[in-house]
Every structure is written in structure tokens, then in C-alpha cells.
Design a protein around this motif. Structure first.
Motif, PDB file in Angstrom:
ATOM      1  N   ASP A 250       0.846  -1.194   0.000  1.00 45.00           N
ATOM      2  CA  ASP A 250       0.000   0.000   0.000  1.00 45.00           C
ATOM      3  C   ASP A 250       0.885   1.250   0.000  1.00 45.00           C
ATOM      4  O   ASP A 250       1.895   1.320   0.708  1.00 45.00           O
ATOM      5  CB  ASP A 250      -0.889  -0.022   1.251  1.00 45.00           C
ATOM      6  CG  ASP A 250      -1.758   1.211   1.342  1.00 45.00           C
ATOM      7  OD1 ASP A 250      -2.769   1.280   0.630  1.00 45.00           O
ATOM      8  OD2 ASP A 250      -1.395   2.108   2.138  1.00 45.00           O
ATOM      9  N   GLU A 251       0.499   2.241  -0.772  1.00 55.08           N
ATOM     10  CA  GLU A 251       1.315   3.444  -0.924  1.00 55.08           C
ATOM     11  C   GLU A 251       1.475   4.202   0.391  1.00 55.08           C
ATOM     12  O   GLU A 251       2.543   4.751   0.687  1.00 55.08           O
ATOM     13  CB  GLU A 251       0.709   4.358  -1.983  1.00 55.08           C
ATOM     14  CG  GLU A 251       1.618   5.518  -2.355  1.00 55.08           C
ATOM     15  CD  GLU A 251       1.142   6.251  -3.600  1.00 55.08           C
ATOM     16  OE1 GLU A 251       1.792   7.253  -3.961  1.00 55.08           O
ATOM     17  OE2 GLU A 251       0.129   5.828  -4.201  1.00 55.08           O
ATOM     18  N   THR A 252       0.422   4.233   1.189  1.00 56.31           N
ATOM     19  CA  THR A 252       0.500   4.937   2.482  1.00 56.31           C
ATOM     20  C   THR A 252       1.531   4.279   3.394  1.00 56.31           C
ATOM     21  O   THR A 252       2.347   4.951   4.036  1.00 56.31           O
ATOM     22  CB  THR A 252      -0.877   4.944   3.171  1.00 56.31           C
ATOM     23  OG1 THR A 252      -1.839   5.527   2.301  1.00 56.31           O
ATOM     24  CG2 THR A 252      -0.815   5.720   4.478  1.00 56.31           C
ATOM     25  N   LYS A 253       1.474   2.970   3.437  1.00 56.48           N
ATOM     26  CA  LYS A 253       2.449   2.239   4.259  1.00 56.48           C
ATOM     27  C   LYS A 253       3.861   2.450   3.720  1.00 56.48           C
ATOM     28  O   LYS A 253       4.826   2.565   4.482  1.00 56.48           O
ATOM     29  CB  LYS A 253       2.112   0.749   4.281  1.00 56.48           C
ATOM     30  CG  LYS A 253       0.897   0.389   5.112  1.00 56.48           C
ATOM     31  CD  LYS A 253       0.697  -1.115   5.169  1.00 56.48           C
ATOM     32  CE  LYS A 253      -0.502  -1.479   6.049  1.00 56.48           C
ATOM     33  NZ  LYS A 253      -0.708  -2.953   6.100  1.00 56.48           N
ATOM     34  N   CYS A 254       3.957   2.487   2.409  1.00 58.00           N
ATOM     35  CA  CYS A 254       5.269   2.698   1.788  1.00 58.00           C
ATOM     36  C   CYS A 254       5.887   4.005   2.271  1.00 58.00           C
ATOM     37  O   CYS A 254       7.070   4.048   2.628  1.00 58.00           O
ATOM     38  CB  CYS A 254       5.124   2.699   0.266  1.00 58.00           C
ATOM     39  SG  CYS A 254       6.650   3.077  -0.620  1.00 58.00           S
ATOM     40  N   GLU A 255       5.106   5.080   2.283  1.00 59.56           N
ATOM     41  CA  GLU A 255       5.622   6.374   2.719  1.00 59.56           C
ATOM     42  C   GLU A 255       6.046   6.339   4.185  1.00 59.56           C
ATOM     43  O   GLU A 255       7.025   6.979   4.575  1.00 59.56           O
ATOM     44  CB  GLU A 255       4.569   7.465   2.495  1.00 59.56           C
ATOM     45  CG  GLU A 255       4.258   7.732   1.026  1.00 59.56           C
ATOM     46  CD  GLU A 255       5.507   8.069   0.228  1.00 59.56           C
ATOM     47  OE1 GLU A 255       6.312   8.897   0.713  1.00 59.56           O
ATOM     48  OE2 GLU A 255       5.689   7.499  -0.868  1.00 59.56           O
ATOM     49  N   THR A 256       5.306   5.568   4.975  1.00 64.61           N
ATOM     50  CA  THR A 256       5.681   5.406   6.395  1.00 64.61           C
ATOM     51  C   THR A 256       7.001   4.665   6.517  1.00 64.61           C
ATOM     52  O   THR A 256       7.887   5.055   7.283  1.00 64.61           O
ATOM     53  CB  THR A 256       4.582   4.637   7.149  1.00 64.61           C
ATOM     54  OG1 THR A 256       3.349   5.343   7.044  1.00 64.61           O
ATOM     55  CG2 THR A 256       4.957   4.481   8.624  1.00 64.61           C
ATOM     56  N   TYR A 257       7.142   3.593   5.752  1.00 62.81           N
ATOM     57  CA  TYR A 257       8.366   2.788   5.794  1.00 62.81           C
ATOM     58  C   TYR A 257       9.584   3.587   5.315  1.00 62.81           C
ATOM     59  O   TYR A 257      10.699   3.384   5.798  1.00 62.81           O
ATOM     60  CB  TYR A 257       8.212   1.534   4.936  1.00 62.81           C
ATOM     61  CG  TYR A 257       7.209   0.532   5.468  1.00 62.81           C
ATOM     62  CD1 TYR A 257       7.041   0.333   6.834  1.00 62.81           C
ATOM     63  CD2 TYR A 257       6.426  -0.231   4.584  1.00 62.81           C
ATOM     64  CE1 TYR A 257       6.126  -0.586   7.318  1.00 62.81           C
ATOM     65  CE2 TYR A 257       5.511  -1.160   5.052  1.00 62.81           C
ATOM     66  CZ  TYR A 257       5.359  -1.330   6.424  1.00 62.81           C
ATOM     67  OH  TYR A 257       4.450  -2.246   6.895  1.00 62.81           O
ATOM     68  N   LYS A 258       9.374   4.484   4.380  1.00 66.29           N
ATOM     69  CA  LYS A 258      10.488   5.280   3.871  1.00 66.29           C
ATOM     70  C   LYS A 258      11.082   6.197   4.949  1.00 66.29           C
ATOM     71  O   LYS A 258      12.240   6.596   4.872  1.00 66.29           O
ATOM     72  CB  LYS A 258      10.026   6.140   2.688  1.00 66.29           C
ATOM     73  CG  LYS A 258       9.854   5.379   1.390  1.00 66.29           C
ATOM     74  CD  LYS A 258       9.438   6.357   0.287  1.00 66.29           C
ATOM     75  CE  LYS A 258       9.204   5.655  -1.022  1.00 66.29           C
ATOM     76  NZ  LYS A 258       8.795   6.593  -2.086  1.00 66.29           N
ATOM     77  N   LYS A 259      10.256   6.529   5.925  1.00 72.21           N
ATOM     78  CA  LYS A 259      10.724   7.410   7.003  1.00 72.21           C
ATOM     79  C   LYS A 259      11.538   6.652   8.050  1.00 72.21           C
ATOM     80  O   LYS A 259      12.134   7.251   8.940  1.00 72.21           O
ATOM     81  CB  LYS A 259       9.529   8.094   7.665  1.00 72.21           C
ATOM     82  CG  LYS A 259       8.774   9.036   6.724  1.00 72.21           C
ATOM     83  CD  LYS A 259       7.526   9.599   7.383  1.00 72.21           C
ATOM     84  CE  LYS A 259       6.741  10.478   6.417  1.00 72.21           C
ATOM     85  NZ  LYS A 259       5.467  10.970   7.006  1.00 72.21           N
ATOM     86  N   ASP A 260      11.532   5.326   7.946  1.00 72.25           N
ATOM     87  CA  ASP A 260      12.310   4.501   8.882  1.00 72.25           C
ATOM     88  C   ASP A 260      13.790   4.876   8.752  1.00 72.25           C
ATOM     89  O   ASP A 260      14.340   4.946   7.653  1.00 72.25           O
ATOM     90  CB  ASP A 260      12.108   3.015   8.539  1.00 72.25           C
ATOM     91  CG  ASP A 260      12.702   2.092   9.588  1.00 72.25           C
ATOM     92  OD1 ASP A 260      13.946   2.092   9.723  1.00 72.25           O
ATOM     93  OD2 ASP A 260      11.949   1.371  10.253  1.00 72.25           O
ATOM     94  N   SER A 261      14.437   5.112   9.878  1.00 74.18           N
ATOM     95  CA  SER A 261      15.821   5.598   9.854  1.00 74.18           C
ATOM     96  C   SER A 261      16.848   4.517   9.539  1.00 74.18           C
ATOM     97  O   SER A 261      18.033   4.807   9.380  1.00 74.18           O
ATOM     98  CB  SER A 261      16.169   6.235  11.202  1.00 74.18           C
ATOM     99  OG  SER A 261      16.016   5.282  12.249  1.00 74.18           O
ATOM    100  N   LEU A 262      16.409   3.276   9.434  1.00 77.26           N
ATOM    101  CA  LEU A 262      17.288   2.147   9.134  1.00 77.26           C
ATOM    102  C   LEU A 262      18.376   1.976  10.205  1.00 77.26           C
ATOM    103  O   LEU A 262      19.516   2.423  10.055  1.00 77.26           O
ATOM    104  CB  LEU A 262      17.934   2.289   7.753  1.00 77.26           C
ATOM    105  CG  LEU A 262      18.822   1.119   7.283  1.00 77.26           C
ATOM    106  CD1 LEU A 262      18.072  -0.187   7.361  1.00 77.26           C
ATOM    107  CD2 LEU A 262      19.307   1.360   5.868  1.00 77.26           C
ATOM    108  N   VAL A 263      17.980   1.361  11.296  1.00 83.38           N
ATOM    109  CA  VAL A 263      18.900   1.104  12.398  1.00 83.38           C
ATOM    110  C   VAL A 263      19.404  -0.332  12.300  1.00 83.38           C
ATOM    111  O   VAL A 263      18.619  -1.279  12.299  1.00 83.38           O
ATOM    112  CB  VAL A 263      18.214   1.320  13.763  1.00 83.38           C
ATOM    113  CG1 VAL A 263      19.168   0.974  14.898  1.00 83.38           C
ATOM    114  CG2 VAL A 263      17.731   2.752  13.878  1.00 83.38           C
ATOM    115  N   LEU A 264      20.718  -0.490  12.193  1.00 82.57           N
ATOM    116  CA  LEU A 264      21.310  -1.818  12.127  1.00 82.57           C
ATOM    117  C   LEU A 264      21.563  -2.349  13.526  1.00 82.57           C
ATOM    118  O   LEU A 264      21.792  -1.594  14.470  1.00 82.57           O
ATOM    119  CB  LEU A 264      22.639  -1.782  11.375  1.00 82.57           C
ATOM    120  CG  LEU A 264      22.623  -1.352   9.905  1.00 82.57           C
ATOM    121  CD1 LEU A 264      24.029  -1.451   9.335  1.00 82.57           C
ATOM    122  CD2 LEU A 264      21.662  -2.202   9.101  1.00 82.57           C
TER     123      LEU A 264
END
Length: 751
Positions: A250-264
Motif C-alpha cells: 500500500d502506498e501509504t504504508k510505503c511512505e511510512t516505511y520510507k521514514k524509517d531511519s534504518l537502524v542496524l
């Protein structure tokens, strides 16, 4: 019709047709040649059906937590059910949107590659690859050919891909792909990648994490999240957009996931890093010996690095973590105090003879010396500065140092060994062989033998009680000179050997306060041979010196052997041999070999002796040299123990005994020429005991270990309590005081 004949008779048309026929014939013959093995064999359907890829050997702790691997390629296979749907969706959307429709080769894309990339030399035309084609490449790699290498490899992969599709279902192909595809940092397979970059199983990957790992497949190094979070995030977002484009997200979820800072949560299984590296190195050494005696069903020898073995060990990963934390906390402070005590005239700075001797032991010095390089030139070579990675307790750093500078830096560092075992079985629960395996490969648990100091005294007193001496026998604390041992005069810390006192201690007081003079007197009375025999019964195999200083721990014994003997005090008088591997299975879970605890066959001493010694060592903790466990660290557990310090404060020891766990700690400098500056700093109660104390504080704070921390010692018998029921010390009587000489000399009886 005539016009058509005229057209085909034109010279340029004839040559064009001939050229097309030649090209088609070339492709047909090339394809046929590849198909029939002219350019090397192509896997058959049968061979593809029996695929077995090299798999890493996994090392598990007692609770089956993964703690390490041995591998050439870090690969850990999964089943299809272990792959989350969003991971599969991310792969298909990014790498092969028609995956479920083609038969292994996407002909449209492949023709584009042939004509644009190969004929027109257009490098931007793309790969035209499918997941199945990539799988073929992952499985069998590519070869270098003198001509038409790309074309030959592509044709070969297309043949293999079609055969893979004949043999395997789409689900099986996805599973094979995820188990073989290369990820960054020499990691093969999604499970290993998930463990390494996010410290979790593939099944638990989130959508952004799955997209991150799928994104690295385009360029392992450039999109490696460990090397560049920025590049990795951009590629991850491309993958997320692809998932939206093909209706997997879903596009809305995609935009939320893109904001994830990517913590290893990067967790390397490199042998030099991670949890319990010394333990894992020792396990590997044992495996290489063990596996020589066992064969696969087909008669081949097991390969530690390729056969996907599962090694079950005794280690408790959670306990190991606590032990490593306790070690680092204590050694950080101790190292600082150690350097401060030595000051500007520290031996690693001012003792030129010591530094020179250490330098001559360096491999680089030996190499130059062997090559005939003059001494002055060697000195110059070893004084050239360059960037070096160095260990410090404040964190690793890169410094401009010469070999000589580096040597002096490492000469000042204290090292350590720490081991905890289950005294009933000898199963190793935690294992620290040194302060940092990357810089110090020498293992102070299994390889090192150091003088054990006063930790040997319980063996002397065990022999005494076992040979009939009563706990309430009193000895004067006064020093005695033994004339038949070069007038040797053992003393106690801070004692003037010429000063006489009126104080006498019973055995409990003497052991709990680690009185040297009395330990030697007890050894004299019981006999050296009896003490050596007693130590042997408890599991000490090292040849012990035949001299009275044995009572003070001049013997050099390994931590593993010493702790196995101490275990007898809470194991019904049976010594144990510490062990670390419980069983080894193959990749399918079939047991190859299992191991049982190695408990010594005979009781080393009587129940009475055991209970007496245990009470004496409990007194060591409650009122003696280890009392800071109570006063400073506020440990209320039932603990017995013994501190130890060697001559010139070279080694500090502590053995902590609890009903369900025995722990031993050692601290010292790797260079025997350097010790602690003062006894206050170097004594076992200060240098080694705090590591045990911090470790036990951590165990106490976690209810997981209640069975250990809340356990109770056996109750001593009435006879033992009666025999211990006497004053700890007494003064000399009137007549003994009257006739007591100012200095006493005697011969050591020995045997």
C-alpha cells in the motif's frame, strides 16, 4: 512475384540474408555446443535434483542460541515457510516481476540483452535476468572464456534455469535462491544476512529491513548498509516503490516505511568478534580433532566449513554476556590504577633490558635478524611509525606508532582468564580466555599455566584433614627458617621474620586468612608426597614441585585443571574435567557423536574432609581475605572461595564456589617480568575477586539464574560442627612465652 525475385537477387539483400543465416547458425551451433558440453558440462536434471550447497557449521549454546559459525561462505539455509511474504514480494517486485509466469527465461528481456548489450555494446541495456537465471549463476558461477564469454555464460545459465524450472516448483526456487544469493560482507543466504545485519531471524524481518537486504543484491558493496546507510536507504526506498508499483504494498504504508531511519543491529560471526571468541576458537580446535574419527554415510570425511554441521555446546550465552561485561568493567578500572601506580618509571617505559628482550621475541625482529640485517638497522626499521589499530579500554583507535611503540603499549596491558563450570558435570557455562581475541590470541584458560599462589592452599589443608589432622589444631603464625632449603624463611604479607608473636591460629583461621607460615608448617607435617597425591586425586595432572614452597602455590597450573579440582568441594568429593561440546549433528539433525560429563572415577577424599574444607572456605568469604564480597559488593549468596597472589604480585587469583556454579578468575601481565607495583593493588582480593563479584551481581539481578544464585550448600554433619567448634586463635601459655626463643630455625621434614 517477379519483383520479389528481383529484390532477392540484389547483392546487398543476398549478403544480408547470408549474414543473418550465419548469425542464426552461429547462435544455434553455439547453443548446441553449450547444451552438449563443449564448453564444459551443464548440470543434468538429476544433478540439479540433488543440490547440496556448502553450509556453515553452526555453534549453539546450551539453549540452542546461535553463538558462532565456521565457514568459507557464511550460509545458513531456511525452508520456504521461514520466508516472510513481504520478503518474497520485495524480491519479485525488484528482480523479476514475471517470475510466476515464465519458465526460467524471460525471452523478451533476454533478447534485449543479446542485441543491445552484446551486439550493440550498450552497457546500459540492463541484465534481462530472472530470479531463476540468477539462481543458476549463484549455484554454478561463471567462467572466463577467451571469446564470447558473456554469451556462453548467458546461454549456459538459460539451459540450467529451464532445467531448474523442470525440477523445482516456484516456491522451491525462491527457497534455493534466498539460501544461496550473496549479500554484503561475504554473507550467503537471507538467514545469515538477517542475523548479521539485524541480529534476528529472516522470519522476523520487518518490511523496511527486508527491502534493505533485497536492495543490496544490485551492488553488494555500494549498497552495504554497514558501509553507507545513505546509499542503502535510497536503494531500500527504490525497492519499496517497486512493491507499490506492482501492488505488493500500500502506498501509504510505503511512505511510512520510507521514514524509517534504518537502524542496524550488526552482529558479526567473524571468529575474532562476537560473543565468546576464545570459547569458539577452542571448540573449533576440538572439532577438527573429533571429526577425523567420523565419516559421512558415503565414507567421506566431514568438512567443518562446508557440511552445515550443528555443534551443541555447554555455554550459556546470557551468562557469557554477563561475564564479559563484568570483566570489561573491572579491567577498565584496574588497568587505570595499574598504570598510575607504576608512574613515569613503569617497566614498559624505563626497563630497556625488558623491552629489548620482548622486542627480540617479535616475528618481525626474528625475520630481519635471520636475513642478516645489522642490529642498528633492525632498530631503525622497528622505529618507523605508521598507522596502527590498537586496543584500549576507552575503545579501539588508529594511532601513528612504530613497532617499538606498539610493543610498549601492549606490554603495559593486564590480561585475564575467567571460567565458570557446573561442578556436577564440568559443563563450561562461561569462558573468557583474554581481554580481546582480536589482539590477544593466546588463551589464558586452555593454554596458559601460571603460578597459582594461595589457591593451592586448600589442597594442602585437604590432605591434612584427610590424613587425620583436626581442624582445631593450632599453629603459630611466626616465621620459621628452613635450614635445609637454603635458609628459606616464608613470611606473611607485611611480616618481619624476626618479630615474634604470641598468636596461634587454628586451621580454619589460617586458611581463611591465607597465612603463609602456617600453610608451610601444615605441609611439613602432612608431607609433600601426601599433598601431591591428594591434588592428583582431585584431578591435578601437572607434575608438582617437590619443595616446601608448593604450599604457597609455586606450581604452574591451568585454569581448566584448577577449577576441575575445586569442583570436588561441591560434587561429593569428585573432581571433574571441564568440557564444552555436548553433541554434533549433521545438517539434517542426525547425531554424529555425543559427549558425557567426565567425572573422576574415585572420590578424592571423604565426606568429612569435604565438609570441613567447605566451612573453612565459607569463612574465607565471610571473615577472611575474600570478605569484601560481603562488605563492598553486598553479595548475600552462599559462597565459599579462596584468593591467591603470587610472588612479586605477578598473578592475582580468585576461586568462587557456590553450590551450582564454580568460577575462577586470574589477572596478570602476559610478560612475566612485569607485576603489580603494590600488594594492595595486585593481591587476588583486589585484582581478581571483583570480576567474580560483578559477575555474580549480574546473575543475582536476573531471575533466570535463581537456581544458581539461590542455591544452598549441604549442611555439615554434627561431627564436623563439633570439630570446628573452637576458638579461631589463642595466645601462647605462660611457659611457652617464657621459653620462646627470639628466632626459630628448623629443618623441613618433607617426607
Amino acid at each position: 512475384m517477379d519483383k520479389l525475385r528481383v529484390f532477392f537477387k540484389k547483392t546487398w539483400v543476398k549478403w544480408s540474408l547470408i549474414l543473418i543465416a550465419v548469425i542464426i547458425s552461429f547462435f544455434v551451433f553455439l547453443y548446441a555446443g553449450i547444451y552438449f558440453g563443449v564448453f564444459g558440462s551443464v548440470p543434468t536434471h538429476a544433478e540439479l535434483g540433488a543440490l547440496k550447497q556448502a553450509e556453515a557449521t553452526q555453534v549453539l549454546d546450551k539453549n540452542e542460541k546461535l553463538i558462532g559459525k565456521y565457514y568459507i561462505y557464511d550460509r545458513q539455509p531456511l525452508d520456504y515457510e521461514d520466508l516472510p511474504k513481504h520478503l518474497i514480494d520485495a524480491l519479485v517486485a525488484t528482480e523479476d516481476v514475471r517470475f510466476y509466469e515464465h519458465d526460467g527465461v524471460d525471452n523478451v528481456s533476454l533478447m534485449r540483452v543479446f542485441f543491445k548489450s552484446i551486439l550493440l555494446r550498450d552497457k546500459s541495456a540492463g541484465g534481462g535476468s530472472t530470479i531463476t537465471l540468477q539462481l543458476a549463476k549463484n549455484l554454478y558461477g561463471r567462467k572466463n572464456y577467451a571469446a564470447f564469454g558473456m554469451l556462453i555464460n548467458k546461454f549456459k545459465e538459460s539451459i540450467v534455469a529451464k532445467r531448474i524450472e523442470d525440477v523445482y516448483s516456484k516456491q522451491e526456487i525462491l527457497t534455493l535462491y534466498f539460501n544461496t544469493v550473496p549479500f554484503p560482507d561475504n554473507t550467503y543466504g537471507i538467514e545469515s544476512a538477517a542475523q548479521k545485519f539485524f541480529n534476528k531471524t529472516a522470519r522476523k524481518l520487518t518490511v523496511p529491513e527486508a527491502a534493505t537486504l533485497v536492495g543490496t543484491l544490485k551492488a553488494n558493496n555500494y549498497y552495504n548498509p554497514r558501509l553507507s546507510i545513505s546509499n542503502s536507504r535510497k536503494r531500500r526506498n527504490v525497492v519499496l516503490n517497486q512493491m507499490v508499483k506492482y501492488d505488493y504494498l500500500d502506498e501509504t504504508k510505503c511512505e511510512t516505511y520510507k521514514k524509517d531511519s534504518l537502524v542496524l543491529n550488526y552482529y558479526s560471526f567473524n571468529h575474532d568478534l562476537g560473543l565468546a571468541p576464545y570459547f569458539r576458537a577452542q571448540v573449533k580446535d576440538q572439532l577438527q580433532t573429533i571429526l577425523k574419527a567420523y565419516k559421512k554415510p558415503n565414507g567421506d570425511t566431514y568438512d567443518l566449513y562446508k557440511d552445515g554441521l550443528i555443534v551443541h555446546t555447554t555455554l550459556d550465552a546470557k551468562m557469557q554476556t554477563m561475564a564479559e561485561e563484568a570483566m570489561a568493567e573491572h579491567l577498565t578500572k584496574l588497568q587505570e590504577a595499574y598504570e598510575a601506580s607504576h608512574g613515569k618509571n613503569a617497566p614498559w617505559i624505563s626497563n630497556k633490558k625488558l623491552i629489548k628482550k620482548a622486542m627480540m621475541a617479535l616475528p618481525e625482529y626474528k625475520r630481519l635478524k635471520k636475513a642478516g640485517v645489522p642490529e642498528a638497522a633492525i632498530e631503525d626499521s622497528l622505529s618507523v611509525k605508521r598507522d596502527m589499530d590498537v586496543f584500549t579500554w576507552k575503545g579501539d583507535s588508529t594511532q601513528l606508532l612504530s613497532v617499538k611503540d606498539s610493543l610498549q603499549h601492549y606490554l603495559k596491558l593486564l590480561n585475564t582468564g575467567m571460567l565458570s563450570i557446573d561442578p556436577k558435570s564440568g559443563a563450561i557455562q562461561s569462558y573468557i580466555g583474554g581481554i580481546d581475541y582480536r589482539y590477544f590470541k593466546y588463551d589464558h584458560v586452555s593454554q596458559s599455566e601460571r603460578q597459582v599462589g594461595s589457591t593451592f592452599k586448600p589442597f594442602v589443608y585437604t590432605a591434612a584433614i584427610e590424613n587425620g589432622m583436626k581442624p582445631c589444631k593450632y599453629y603459630s603464625i611466626d616465621a620459621v627458617t628452613y635450614t635445609n632449603y637454603k635458609n628459606w624463611t616464608p613470611t606473611n604479607a607485611g611480616q618481619d621474620p624476626n618479630e615474634k608473636t604470641d598468636i596461634n591460629y587454628n586451621l580454619e583461621m589460617a586458611l581463611s586468612n591465607s597465612v603463609n607460615t602456617i600453610a608451610v608448617k601444615v605441609l611439613n607435617d602432612v608431607g609433600i608426597s601426601n599433598v601431591k597425591k591428594q591434588a592428583e586425586k582431585m584431578g591435578i595432572t601437572k607434575k608438582l614441585p617437590n619443595q616446601p614452597s608448593l604450599a604457597l602455590g609455586v606450581a604452574e597450573i591451568s585454569l581448566k585443571e584448577l577449577i576441575g579440582a575445586y569442583a570436588s568441594f561441591v560434587n561429593n568429593s569428585y573432581g571433574v574435567k571441564p568440557y564444552m561440546i555436548t553433541k554434533i549433528t549433521d545438517r539434517n539433525g542426525q547425531e554424529i557423536v555425543s559427549f558425557e560429563p567426565e567425572i573422576l572415577e574415585k572420590q578424592a577424599y571423604s565426606d568429612y574432609t569435604r565438609q570441613v574444607l567447605l566451612e573453612m572456605m565459607k569463612a574465607t568469604v565471610d571473615n577472611g581475605t575474600a570478605s569484601r564480597l560481603r562488605s563492598t559488593y553486598n553479595l548475600s549468596n552462599e559462597i565459599a572461595g579462596k584468593t591467591g597472589t603470587t610472588q612479586d604480585n605477578k598473578d592475582g587469583w580468585f576461586v568462587g564456589i557456590t553450590p551450582r556454579l564454580v568460577t575462577i578468575t586470574w589477572v596478570g601481565n602476559d610478560n612475566f617480568g612485569i607485576g603489580f607495583k603494590t600488594t594492595a593493588l595486585g593481591q587476588g582480593a583486589n585484582s581478581a575477586l571483583p570480576m567474580f563479584a560483578r559477575f555474580y551481581q549480574k546473575l543475582n539481578s536476573d531471575s533466570t539464574f535463581n537456581e544458581i544464585t539461590k542455591s544452598h550448600f549441604e549442611k555439615p554433619s554434627a561431627d564436623v560442627l563439633d570439630d570446628l567448634d573452637c576458638k579461631l586463635e589463642k595466645e601462647d601459655g605462660f611457659f611457652k612465652k617464657l621459653f620462646k626463643s627470639k628466632k626459630k630455625s628448623k629443618k623441613f621434614k618433607g617426607d
